[in-house]
Design a protein around this motif. Sequence first.
Motif, PDB file in Angstrom:
ATOM      1  N   SER A 134       1.595  -7.118   7.399  1.00  0.00           N
ATOM      2  CA  SER A 134       2.334  -5.702   7.718  1.00  0.00           C
ATOM      3  C   SER A 134       3.758  -6.008   7.132  1.00  0.00           C
ATOM      4  O   SER A 134       4.369  -7.054   6.736  1.00  0.00           O
ATOM      5  CB  SER A 134       2.452  -5.403   9.055  1.00  0.00           C
ATOM      6  OG  SER A 134       3.476  -6.377   9.826  1.00  0.00           O
ATOM      7  N   ALA A 135       4.429  -4.689   6.941  1.00  0.00           N
ATOM      8  CA  ALA A 135       5.839  -4.754   6.715  1.00  0.00           C
ATOM      9  C   ALA A 135       6.883  -3.953   7.636  1.00  0.00           C
ATOM     10  O   ALA A 135       6.086  -3.319   8.551  1.00  0.00           O
ATOM     11  CB  ALA A 135       5.965  -3.905   5.435  1.00  0.00           C
ATOM     12  N   ARG A 136       7.999  -4.010   7.228  1.00  0.00           N
ATOM     13  CA  ARG A 136       8.880  -2.942   7.959  1.00  0.00           C
ATOM     14  C   ARG A 136       8.922  -1.621   7.429  1.00  0.00           C
ATOM     15  O   ARG A 136       8.062  -1.294   6.486  1.00  0.00           O
ATOM     16  CB  ARG A 136      10.372  -3.538   7.951  1.00  0.00           C
ATOM     17  CG  ARG A 136      10.730  -4.762   8.534  1.00  0.00           C
ATOM     18  CD  ARG A 136      12.093  -4.932   8.415  1.00  0.00           C
ATOM     19  NE  ARG A 136      13.023  -4.518   9.366  1.00  0.00           N
ATOM     20  CZ  ARG A 136      14.319  -4.733   9.323  1.00  0.00           C
ATOM     21  NH1 ARG A 136      14.909  -5.262   8.343  1.00  0.00           N
ATOM     22  NH2 ARG A 136      14.974  -4.175  10.520  1.00  0.00           N
ATOM     23  N   ASP A 137       9.318  -0.686   8.250  1.00  0.00           N
ATOM     24  CA  ASP A 137       9.466   0.796   7.771  1.00  0.00           C
ATOM     25  C   ASP A 137      10.320   1.051   7.134  1.00  0.00           C
ATOM     26  O   ASP A 137      11.620   1.318   7.400  1.00  0.00           O
ATOM     27  CB  ASP A 137       9.149   1.712   8.922  1.00  0.00           C
ATOM     28  CG  ASP A 137       8.846   2.881   8.625  1.00  0.00           C
ATOM     29  OD1 ASP A 137       8.939   3.324   7.355  1.00  0.00           O
ATOM     30  OD2 ASP A 137       8.593   3.889   9.398  1.00  0.00           O
ATOM     31  N   ARG A 178       0.873  -1.396  -0.024  1.00  0.00           N
ATOM     32  CA  ARG A 178      -0.126   0.042  -0.117  1.00  0.00           C
ATOM     33  C   ARG A 178       0.879   1.125  -0.151  1.00  0.00           C
ATOM     34  O   ARG A 178       1.811   1.170   0.874  1.00  0.00           O
ATOM     35  CB  ARG A 178      -0.915  -0.008   1.335  1.00  0.00           C
ATOM     36  CG  ARG A 178      -1.769  -1.300   1.249  1.00  0.00           C
ATOM     37  CD  ARG A 178      -2.854  -1.179   0.381  1.00  0.00           C
ATOM     38  NE  ARG A 178      -3.962  -0.234   0.563  1.00  0.00           N
ATOM     39  CZ  ARG A 178      -5.071  -0.234   0.857  1.00  0.00           C
ATOM     40  NH1 ARG A 178      -5.582  -1.303   0.987  1.00  0.00           N
ATOM     41  NH2 ARG A 178      -5.829   1.010   0.997  1.00  0.00           N
ATOM     42  N   GLN A 179       0.548   2.247  -0.924  1.00  0.00           N
ATOM     43  CA  GLN A 179       1.297   3.679  -0.886  1.00  0.00           C
ATOM     44  C   GLN A 179       0.258   4.675  -0.477  1.00  0.00           C
ATOM     45  O   GLN A 179       0.925   5.840  -0.220  1.00  0.00           O
ATOM     46  CB  GLN A 179       1.587   3.718  -2.280  1.00  0.00           C
ATOM     47  CG  GLN A 179       2.388   2.694  -2.914  1.00  0.00           C
ATOM     48  CD  GLN A 179       3.665   2.410  -2.793  1.00  0.00           C
ATOM     49  OE1 GLN A 179       4.145   3.381  -1.940  1.00  0.00           O
ATOM     50  NE2 GLN A 179       4.126   1.273  -2.932  1.00  0.00           N
ATOM     51  N   ASP A 180      -0.760   4.325  -0.185  1.00  0.00           N
ATOM     52  CA  ASP A 180      -1.948   5.544   0.563  1.00  0.00           C
ATOM     53  C   ASP A 180      -1.976   5.576   2.041  1.00  0.00           C
ATOM     54  O   ASP A 180      -2.696   6.002   2.422  1.00  0.00           O
ATOM     55  CB  ASP A 180      -3.279   4.935  -0.069  1.00  0.00           C
ATOM     56  CG  ASP A 180      -3.590   3.538   0.230  1.00  0.00           C
ATOM     57  OD1 ASP A 180      -2.794   2.798   0.608  1.00  0.00           O
ATOM     58  OD2 ASP A 180      -4.690   3.363   0.187  1.00  0.00           O
ATOM     59  N   THR A 181      -0.751   4.706   2.943  1.00  0.00           N
ATOM     60  CA  THR A 181      -0.851   4.777   4.239  1.00  0.00           C
ATOM     61  C   THR A 181       0.208   5.312   5.037  1.00  0.00           C
ATOM     62  O   THR A 181       1.190   4.906   4.593  1.00  0.00           O
ATOM     63  CB  THR A 181      -1.586   3.671   4.671  1.00  0.00           C
ATOM     64  OG1 THR A 181      -0.390   2.835   5.102  1.00  0.00           O
ATOM     65  CG2 THR A 181      -2.559   2.858   3.702  1.00  0.00           C
ATOM     66  N   SER A 182       0.205   5.670   6.119  1.00  0.00           N
ATOM     67  CA  SER A 182       1.336   5.894   6.985  1.00  0.00           C
ATOM     68  C   SER A 182       1.989   4.858   7.659  1.00  0.00           C
ATOM     69  O   SER A 182       3.180   4.494   8.024  1.00  0.00           O
ATOM     70  CB  SER A 182       1.062   7.061   8.024  1.00  0.00           C
ATOM     71  OG  SER A 182       0.208   6.522   8.758  1.00  0.00           O
TER      72      SER A 182
END
Length: 279
Positions: free
Chosen positions: A32-35, A7-11
């Motif tokens: 989820s992913a890492r930051d 996702r590119q649309d979220t923080s």
Amino acid sequence: MEPFYMRQDTSIPYFSLKEWEEKFPHLVVGMSARDIHSKEDPDRWNYALHVGEDPGRVVQNREQLLSQLRFPVSSWTCANQVHGTHVHVVDQSERGRGKESQETAIPATDGLITGEEDVLLSSFYADCVPLLFYSPEADIVGVAHAGWRGTVGEIGRRMVEAMESKGASAKTILAAIAPSIGGCCYEVDEKVAHPLLEVLPDASSEVLRPVQPGKWKLDLRQANRQLLMRAGLQPENIIVTKWCTSCHPELFHSHRRDQGKTGRMVAFIGKRKGRGRHG
Ligand SMILES: [Zn+2]
């Protein structure tokens, strides 16, 4: 095309399983992913309450993800994972178990299923294989944690059987195998290869590939895919990721790569309330 879409649309960095979310608009499903943007704190997005972790921050991360997914704060539901094969059916009274502390989590369980709305089933990973399930027929969701022990214990088949007992039929169950360690990076010895060959005696070299005497490369995702087909799932109903957690430090925690000092991603699936099965 890779089925898990970043996702590119979220923080909050996470992947959605687009195909299911588009087909079944009441479903929320992903990992989820890492930051990738935070060099100084790459473990910012850890979702598991394990020893040495600040529980306040983990609970806060869970709440932020819930809010991003538009799920109520009390809907996060998880178990204490033990690399076993027990499957538990979550009812409405168990909503929220394990969200704030390990003590309230569903004990000694690696597979969760539910037909309830507003229950976000969650489980934690740093290389092991997340198996996600949905039965459109019975409107039941599930997630199972399959490391090598869960895989050879056939937790996938046990999930299918638990869903069948709730009105699903194997031939219409959908499964998705989420980011996890790939056959490229998972080297095992006979301690793992032998039990695997007992459960999958005809394992192809795609599953288990000898690399030197006493060493093999194991593709746990393909092993689970084959076991799910044996449990009655149609091959076209099983989605498999290409993401290897060990190959991509910018995106994933990896227990092997980081020698055990790592956070955990969360794989999640739930049915949002107030939206019919068909949108
Ligand atoms: Zn790899």
